[in-house]
Scaffold this active site. Structure first.
Site, short mmCIF file in Angstrom:
data_model
loop_
_atom_site.label_atom_id
_atom_site.label_comp_id
_atom_site.label_asym_id
_atom_site.label_seq_id
_atom_site.Cartn_x
_atom_site.Cartn_y
_atom_site.Cartn_z
N GLY A 1 0.78 -1.24 0.00
CA GLY A 1 0.00 0.00 0.00
C GLY A 1 0.81 1.28 0.00
O GLY A 1 0.22 2.36 0.11
N GLN A 2 2.12 1.19 -0.14
CA GLN A 2 2.92 2.41 -0.16
C GLN A 2 2.53 3.26 -1.36
O GLN A 2 2.13 2.75 -2.41
CB GLN A 2 4.42 2.09 -0.25
CG GLN A 2 4.98 1.36 0.92
CD GLN A 2 4.85 -0.16 0.76
OE1 GLN A 2 4.18 -0.66 -0.11
NE2 GLN A 2 5.50 -0.88 1.65
N LYS A 3 2.67 4.56 -1.22
CA LYS A 3 2.29 5.49 -2.28
C LYS A 3 2.95 5.12 -3.61
O LYS A 3 2.30 5.19 -4.66
CB LYS A 3 2.68 6.92 -1.87
CG LYS A 3 2.02 7.99 -2.72
CD LYS A 3 2.35 9.37 -2.22
CE LYS A 3 1.47 9.67 -1.03
NZ LYS A 3 1.52 11.09 -0.62
N MET B 1 3.62 2.29 -4.77
CA MET B 1 3.06 1.05 -5.32
C MET B 1 1.67 1.22 -5.90
O MET B 1 1.21 0.41 -6.70
CB MET B 1 2.96 -0.01 -4.21
CG MET B 1 4.26 -0.46 -3.61
SD MET B 1 5.13 -1.55 -4.72
CE MET B 1 3.94 -2.86 -4.90
#
Length: 127
Positions: free
Chosen positions: A49-51, A53
């Protein structure tokens, strides 16, 4: 799917093993199969869920039959970001007609929002 640190990997791990485990940020994805009975199984994808990704999320949506979007109910400051990201994901053509469940995770933590509070904030922010 959901923002980083929402608890997606912990949730998948718990579903697969029945136990809690220490996790670290997911780079890429994790996948597991849940056997519900002798005839029914679900393949579950846990996507980072990292920005950085999030633009790649659309590649995981082919043949998606249902989506669970996980939010951290103990972090109200990130709820507007989660709402914005969810709205973008739901605009993907591959998700037309796909059932959605928003899961308010981390309810066991002090000061976590209730499900009603999460819903109320969502309604307020979309008017």
């Amino acid at each position: 799917m959901g923002l980083d640190s929402a608890g997606k990997t912990t949730l998948l791990s718990r579903l697969l093993t029945g136990q809690l485990m220490e996790t670290s940020p997911t780079i890429g994805f994790n996948v597991g199969t849940l056997n519900l009975d002798k005839k029914t199984s679900l393949t579950v994808w846990d996507v980072g869920g990292q920005k950085s990704m999030r633009d790649n999320w659309r590649y995981y949506l082919d043949n998606c039959k249902a989506m669970v979007f996980v939010v951290d109910s103990s972090d109200p400051a990130r709820l507007p970001e989660a709402q914005k990201v969810l709205k973008k994901v739901l605009s993907e053509k591959n998700l037309e007609g796909v059932p959605l469940m928003v899961l308010a995770n981390k309810k066991d933590l002090p000061n976590a929002m209730t499900i009603r509070e999460v819903r109320r904030r969502e309604l307020r922010d979309h008017r």
